[in-house]
Design an enzyme around this catalytic site. Structure first.
Site, PDB file in Angstrom:
ATOM      1  CD  GLU A 210      45.736  31.029  41.323  1.00  0.00           C
ATOM      2  OE1 GLU A 210      44.673  31.494  41.759  1.00  0.00           O
ATOM      3  OE2 GLU A 210      46.477  31.646  40.542  1.00  0.00           O
ATOM      4  CE1 TYR A 281      47.175  35.933  34.819  1.00  0.00           C
ATOM      5  CE2 TYR A 281      46.975  35.105  37.067  1.00  0.00           C
ATOM      6  CZ  TYR A 281      46.807  34.934  35.706  1.00  0.00           C
ATOM      7  OH  TYR A 281      46.278  33.756  35.221  1.00  0.00           O
ATOM      8  CD  GLU A 332      46.453  30.570  36.276  1.00  0.00           C
ATOM      9  OE1 GLU A 332      46.151  31.735  36.601  1.00  0.00           O
ATOM     10  OE2 GLU A 332      45.809  29.569  36.650  1.00  0.00           O
TER      11      GLU A 332
HETATM   12  O1  AHR Z   1      43.643  33.138  34.744  1.00  0.00           O
HETATM   13  C1  AHR Z   1      42.619  33.679  35.516  1.00  0.00           C
HETATM   14  C2  AHR Z   1      42.611  33.139  36.932  1.00  0.00           C
HETATM   15  O2  AHR Z   1      43.748  33.584  37.609  1.00  0.00           O
HETATM   16  C3  AHR Z   1      42.679  31.641  37.075  1.00  0.00           C
HETATM   17  O3  AHR Z   1      41.416  31.054  37.012  1.00  0.00           O
HETATM   18  C4  AHR Z   1      43.267  31.445  38.439  1.00  0.00           C
HETATM   19  O4  AHR Z   1      44.040  30.280  38.520  1.00  0.00           O
HETATM   20  C5  AHR Z   1      44.090  32.707  38.653  1.00  0.00           C
HETATM   21  O5  AHR Z   1      43.810  33.295  39.863  1.00  0.00           O
END
Ligand code: AHR
Length: 549
Positions: A210, A281, A332
């Protein structure tokens, strides 16, 4: 800067929650075929129509030095479950049983301040250091060698993230030499002196984490990052030409530099890398206004993100006239929206603090099923993907000193790992649709009504094993939906298993006291034949695994 800061950053750019709005035209397109047959849902399954030979690495996961993921999670010498390495055998058995193919490590935000040398050599000599990403104390009792040993024990391939924050190409290449060079050089001899005579042979490497995010230690502009990645990659290939290198892509569509970052980065390092990373996410709060019908449509946002990053890769490829086609590493992805501020992201200088301990409910599990469907459907281009994360931190597995329990999201993930095998099918799905409204939020201008198919289906076929599997998300919160399974060129001979994840309470969760609140249950199997009628329960994720003639 930590995740709290990431959150503040989101707010300050007024973009939290705008992603679904941005996807309106994509959703409309996705639903177009579905609108042809608004009443009856149907899926046509033709074994000759496949998307890809499935790379099982799309069902990978992630362990970061964060909270209780490593310490207390997978490594705890003081635990009654510990083996001679200090690994928790109950957790190890669980992960081995799942069959997780690849596990990313050691971060995440953590990696951008991590000195890998602190985590090798005699444990008594390893320093306790301050982890500035999560404001925690890192004891360094678990490092690269423990990770590789643990990966062998659980049967997973390592995927190493490198420090592009405080680290340099020099420190990255030193780590690669330490891990992969046989002997006779400074760093390979150090590994041997540490008791690891044979090289680790680590194939997959992420070049930073990131780096587009202002919260990231050592955040730099895209062009600078691209130049640094190019330099590191060239040196890395000198050390070991067989490595697979993943450039660091945008942290997600919420970033103001989304796609621009990816383009500028690849303009510098396209020829030197093999892939670019995506992160995402999802949450059922600001993004959706708490509306589950909208929440369960969010895997279509993941489809869209994949298409957009693919487009950027191919644009740069065209511009530089490259013969190489990059693949994508969605390294992720998960649901994460509750434990992401205040004490949930501030370790307060403790060892193994309780961070990001998100408790998942049924609707989260249904969305995770949808996200897995998307990864299967896009497996022509996505070759690595990591459910973030694996133990205690936004995780399917939670531990305490007496044992572990499986969160709701464990179950769709376990199905994919066990049943998605062989080739990904190019299914022709038609489904009735429902309408959702997307808010008008800057900087996205498209607002209004979006059609979303009730049924979201993915499938795989294993020709050698003569089996096929279908994974079906029913987004209809009220009604069961009839789905016709229409087979071309083959006819199933038997239903090997038919299971459903559902319940009356979308907010139901599992816990140490009630570990089986949300678990798969048997579902009435449809009669086998060239056309099979399946009733898909309301608000459910269904697995059908069939034997073929
Ligand atoms: O997975 C949690 C966090 O989310 C990680 O450390 C980061 O890469 C992302 O922002």
């Amino acid at each position: 800067m930590d995740c709290f800061s990431r959150r503040q950053f989101l707010r300050s750019t007024s973009m939290a929650g705008a992603s679904l709005a941005a996807s309106s035209s994509w959703l409309a397109r996705a639903a177009a075929s579905a609108q042809d047959t608004p009443r009856q849902a149907r899926v046509i399954i033709d074994p000759d129509r496949c998307i890809s030979t499935l790379d099982r690495n799309i069902f990978g996961s992630f362990i970061e030095h964060l909270g209780r993921a490593v310490y207390e999670g997978i490594y705890d010498p003081a635990s009654k479950f510990a083996d001679q390495n200090g690994f928790r055998t109950d957790v190890l058995k669980e992960i081995k049983g799942l069959g997780v193919p690849i596990i990313r490590y050691p971060g995440g935000n953590f990696v951008s301040g991590y000195n890998w040398l602190d985590g090798v050599g005699p444990k008594k000599d390893r320093p306790r250091v301050l982890d500035r990403a999560w404001n925690a104390t890192e004891t360094n009792q678990f490092g690269i060698n423990e990770y590789v040993t643990w990966c062998h024990a659980v049967g997973a391939e390592p995927l190493i993230g490198t420090n592009f924050g405080t680290g340099t190409p020099e420190t990255t290449v030193a780590l690669l030499e330490y891990c992969n060079v046989d002997k006779g050089t400074k760093w390979s001899e150090l590994r041997r002196a540490h008791g690891f005579e044979k090289p680790h042979g680590i194939k997959y490497w992420c070049l930073g984490n990131e780096m587009d995010g202002p919260w990231q230690i050592g955040h730099i502009p895209a062009t600078q990052y691209g130049i640094k990645a190019r330099d590191a990659a060239r040196q890395m290939r000198e050390v070991d030409p067989s490595v697979k290198l993943i450039a660091c892509g945008s942290s997600g569509p919420f970033m103001p530099t989304y796609l621009e970052w990816d383009q500028q980065t690849l303009e510098q390092c396209y020829e030197e890398v093999d892939a670019i990373s995506l992160h995402r996410y999802f949450g059922n709060a600001e993004e959706t206004g708490g509306d589950t019908a909208r929440y369960l449509a969010m895997n279509l946002d993941m489809d869209r993100q994949i298409y957009e990053i693919m487009a950027v890769c191919d644009l740069v490829r065209g511009r530089i006239r490259s013969s190489k086609r990059l693949w994508l590493s969605f390294d992720e992805w998960n649901v994460w929206y509750r434990a992401r501020s205040g004490n949930a992201v501030d370790g307060q200088r403790q060892v193994a603090p309780h961070l990001l301990e998100e408790i998942y409910n049924l609707e989260d599990a249904l969305l995770v099923g949808g996200l897995l469907n998307t990864l299967i459907r896009r497996s022509d281009r996505v070759r690595v993907a990591c459910l973030a994360q694996l133990v205690n931190v936004i995780a399917p597995i939670m531990t305490n000193q007496n044992g572990l329990f499986r969160q709701t999201i464990y179950h769709p993930y376990a199905w994919a790992l066990q049943y998605a095998r062989g080739k990904a099918l190019d299914l022709a799905v038609t489904s009735p649709v429902y309408e959702i409204t997307s808010p008008e939020r800057p900087p996205f201008r498209t607002a209004g009504s979006i059609s979303v198919p009730y049924l979201d289906v993915s499938g795989t076929i294993d020709v050698e094993d003569k089996t096929a599997s279908l994974f079906i998300l029913n987004r209809d919160l009220e009604r069961a939906r009839d789905l016709d399974l229409v087979w071309r060129e083959t006819t199933p001979t038997r239903v090997k298993t038919c299971q459903v994840l559902t319940g009356s309470d979308l907010k139901a969760v599992n816990g140490f006291d009630a570990p089986d609140q949300v678990v798969p249950k048997p579902l009435d199997a449809p009669q086998v034949g060239s056309k099979m009628a399946l009733k898909v329960p309301a608000r459910s994720y269904v697995l059908v695994n069939l034997g073929l003639s």
